[in-house]
Design a protein around this motif. Structure first.
Motif, PDB file in Angstrom:
ATOM      1  N   ARG A 126       0.835  -1.205   0.000  1.00 31.32           N
ATOM      2  CA  ARG A 126       0.000   0.000   0.000  1.00 31.32           C
ATOM      3  C   ARG A 126       0.877   1.265   0.000  1.00 31.32           C
ATOM      4  O   ARG A 126       0.625   2.217   0.738  1.00 31.32           O
ATOM      5  CB  ARG A 126      -0.943   0.017   1.194  1.00 31.32           C
ATOM      6  N   GLU A 143      -1.419  -2.486  -7.292  1.00 31.26           N
ATOM      7  CA  GLU A 143      -2.447  -3.464  -6.941  1.00 31.26           C
ATOM      8  C   GLU A 143      -1.899  -4.879  -6.979  1.00 31.26           C
ATOM      9  O   GLU A 143      -2.183  -5.699  -6.097  1.00 31.26           O
ATOM     10  CB  GLU A 143      -3.641  -3.333  -7.891  1.00 31.26           C
ATOM     11  N   ASP A 146       0.382  -5.438  -3.918  1.00 30.52           N
ATOM     12  CA  ASP A 146      -0.408  -5.613  -2.693  1.00 30.52           C
ATOM     13  C   ASP A 146      -1.052  -6.997  -2.658  1.00 30.52           C
ATOM     14  O   ASP A 146      -1.124  -7.634  -1.595  1.00 30.52           O
ATOM     15  CB  ASP A 146      -1.495  -4.542  -2.603  1.00 30.52           C
TER      16      ASP A 146
END
Length: 296
Positions: A126, A143, A146
């Motif tokens: 993040r 994304e 993560d």
């Protein structure tokens, strides 16, 4: 006490400097040009040993140097011929005891090879919220990065890696190593524990011979390459093909390399343990002799 003549020790000092200059010279050139390298500069920026200190050769305790006025003024040295003093060794007893305990505890454990370098991924979890550590793009995007962190078991045992986890990643680690409990967690399969052999060796300078420091430096330098190849960054522009730890093949590649580094590190860790034991035998635990010359 072994005594080396001026020509003998100068030849060894020159050979040592030439050996480490393979890494030192390019780093100094980059520094002069204000160019950063995320792989090759790490050992000089993360650790406190300066390039000039790495280049300076030391014979270790028990060896004296003739015609060595330049050594007589260095921290830990005394006498003529110049040699590391027993008083200085005695003053370092707390450090020797701490390192002996840590290295012995680490060596007693079997290597654990299931971390897959996820510590580097947890450091950018993040990162849109927390910020990135390096100015290099993420291979899988934010994304995708993560998702890798959140879909894997993270078991980082090394405090100095764990402390850089982002706040959102810290609770995901199955272990919670602390600054003061390293002997309870560190294990020989950990890449950072392998790199730290260099740190332990230079912290024992000038009491240990510089060939041991250089051997640990070489190991740390190679480990750092794997560490960053397996990291989430895209470093192909620097010539580093990724180890894709998010895949089964990448995990096998990482674990195989990790095993090799654990095997390379084992005899170096043992040499450091033996050096600590040799130095601890020099003076009794109650010794508090003055240190003498402390100029670096």
């Amino acid at each position: 006490m072994q005594v080396l003549s001026g020509p003998e020790w100068r030849a060894r000092a020159e050979a040592h400097a030439a050996r480490v200059d393979d890494a030192v010279a390019p780093h100094l050139a980059r520094r002069a040009g204000q160019v950063k390298h995320p792989v090759h500069d790490f050992l000089f920026t993360y650790y406190s040993q300066r390039p000039a200190q790495l280049r300076r050769w030391h014979p270790g305790f028990g060896v004296a140097l003739e015609d060595a006025d330049e050594y007589a003024v260095l921290k830990g040295y005394d006498g003529d011929p110049a040699a590391v003093s027993a008083a200085y060794v005695g003053s370092q007893r707390p450090l020797l005891e701490r390192l002996h305990a840590l290295l012995s505890a680490t060596a007693a454990r079997a290597p654990q090879l299931g971390c897959f370098g996820l510590h580097e991924w947890a450091m950018v979890h993040r990162s849109a919220e927390h910020g990135t550590r390096h100015d290099w793009p993420l291979r899988l995007g934010q994304e995708g990065t993560d998702a890798v962190v959140e879909s894997h078991r993270i078991g980082c045992s090394h405090f100095d890696a764990f402390r850089f986890f982002t706040p959102s990643a810290r609770p995901l680690n199955t272990l919670q190593p602390g600054r003061d409990d390293r002997p309870d967690f560190e294990q020989p399969g950990c890449l950072h524990a392998g790199m730290d052999l260099y740190k332990h060796a230079f912290r024992l300078t000038p009491m240990v011979p510089s060939d041991l420091v250089a051997d640990c430096f070489d190991l740390a330098r190679d480990i750092r390459v794997l560490d960053m190849r397996a990291a989430p960054y895209d470093l192909t522009g620097l010539g580093f093909e990724p180890v894709r730890i998010e895949t089964a093949d990448g995990k096998r590649e990482y674990a195989d390399a990790q095993r090799g580094f654990a095997e390379r590190g084992a005899p170096l860790r043992q040499r450091l343990v033996e050096e600590c034991e040799r130095l601890l035998a020099v003076v009794p635990a109650v010794a508090s002799a003055p240190v003498g010359a402390q100029n670096s």
